[in-house]
Write a protein that holds these residues in place. Structure first.
Motif, PDB file in Angstrom:
ATOM      1  N   THR A  45       0.732  -5.608   9.082  1.00 12.08           N
ATOM      2  CA  THR A  45       1.413  -4.825   8.056  1.00 12.08           C
ATOM      3  C   THR A  45       1.913  -5.778   6.982  1.00 12.08           C
ATOM      4  O   THR A  45       2.693  -6.700   7.285  1.00 12.08           O
ATOM      5  CB  THR A  45       2.591  -4.039   8.655  1.00 12.08           C
ATOM      6  N   ASP A  46       1.457  -5.579   5.777  1.00 11.33           N
ATOM      7  CA  ASP A  46       1.859  -6.407   4.642  1.00 11.33           C
ATOM      8  C   ASP A  46       1.706  -7.899   4.959  1.00 11.33           C
ATOM      9  O   ASP A  46       2.553  -8.719   4.615  1.00 11.33           O
ATOM     10  CB  ASP A  46       3.294  -6.080   4.211  1.00 11.33           C
ATOM     11  N   MET A 101       7.225   6.002   1.411  1.00 13.24           N
ATOM     12  CA  MET A 101       6.314   4.862   1.382  1.00 13.24           C
ATOM     13  C   MET A 101       4.872   5.351   1.382  1.00 13.24           C
ATOM     14  O   MET A 101       4.519   6.229   2.168  1.00 13.24           O
ATOM     15  CB  MET A 101       6.541   3.953   2.593  1.00 13.24           C
ATOM     16  N   VAL A 103       0.990   4.263   2.113  1.00 14.42           N
ATOM     17  CA  VAL A 103       0.348   3.305   3.009  1.00 14.42           C
ATOM     18  C   VAL A 103      -1.171   3.376   2.830  1.00 14.42           C
ATOM     19  O   VAL A 103      -1.757   4.460   2.819  1.00 14.42           O
ATOM     20  CB  VAL A 103       0.715   3.584   4.486  1.00 14.42           C
ATOM     21  N   GLU A 120      -2.732  -2.724   7.355  1.00 18.75           N
ATOM     22  CA  GLU A 120      -2.196  -1.812   6.358  1.00 18.75           C
ATOM     23  C   GLU A 120      -1.331  -2.546   5.340  1.00 18.75           C
ATOM     24  O   GLU A 120      -0.783  -3.612   5.622  1.00 18.75           O
ATOM     25  CB  GLU A 120      -1.385  -0.690   7.014  1.00 18.75           C
ATOM     26  N   THR A 122       1.801  -1.520   2.572  1.00 19.08           N
ATOM     27  CA  THR A 122       2.747  -0.459   2.248  1.00 19.08           C
ATOM     28  C   THR A 122       3.297  -0.657   0.839  1.00 19.08           C
ATOM     29  O   THR A 122       3.437  -1.787   0.359  1.00 19.08           O
ATOM     30  CB  THR A 122       3.920  -0.424   3.245  1.00 19.08           C
ATOM     31  N   GLY A 135       8.314  -0.666   7.097  1.00 18.49           N
ATOM     32  CA  GLY A 135       7.001  -0.618   7.723  1.00 18.49           C
ATOM     33  C   GLY A 135       6.771  -1.650   8.821  1.00 18.49           C
ATOM     34  O   GLY A 135       5.830  -1.535   9.577  1.00 18.49           O
TER      35      GLY A 135
END
Length: 138
Positions: A45-46, A101, A103, A120, A122, A135
């Motif tokens: 995530t990110d 948010m 995504v 992913e 966000t 996230g």
């Protein structure tokens, strides 16, 4: 929010997975995770990777913060074991504040239809500076 349980013949999707993980009080965290994610699940995530245990720590933390949520899927694509979507999470936290948010998600499904890996990014559309890490917060 109505929800039809996933069967082995029916691959999971992000709305079903997030609904079970965050909003279904009839399922424990372990039951929800087993329904939608493989034992060797990984997520980025990110830019930050998490293994399944770290991911479940994140979800357990979110369960303490989130009062209600709506998952709005804009696009969803499947190609064999490949899965991609763009969705928006509209969250109301237990303190009454709201976070929105967007995504962008790319995933690999296992042959049994559960998520094996998700990557992913966000984008916070609404919320405070402290909500930017929602996230991936643990």
């Amino acid at each position: 929010m109505s929800h039809t349980p996933r069967t082995a013949a029916q691959p999971t999707d992000i709305k079903s997975a997030l609904t079970d993980l965050l909003l279904n009080p009839d399922l424990t965290l372990a039951e929800a995770a087993d329904r939608h994610f493989t034992p060797d699940y990984r997520q980025r995530t990110d830019g930050a990777w998490a293994d399944r245990d770290q991911f479940l720590d994140h979800i357990a933390h979110l369960r303490t913060l989130i009062a209600t949520a709506e998952i709005e899927v804009h696009e969803e694509l499947r190609d064999g074991l490949g899965y991609a979507d763009r969705h928006t999470c509209h969250v109301t936290k237990k303190d009454g504040t709201t976070v929105t948010m967007e995504v962008y998600l790319f995933a690999t499904l296992s042959p049994d239809g559960r998520f094996h890996r998700i990557e992913e990014t966000t984008l916070m559309l609404k919320g405070s500076d402290t909500d930017r890490t929602l996230g991936s917060a643990r």
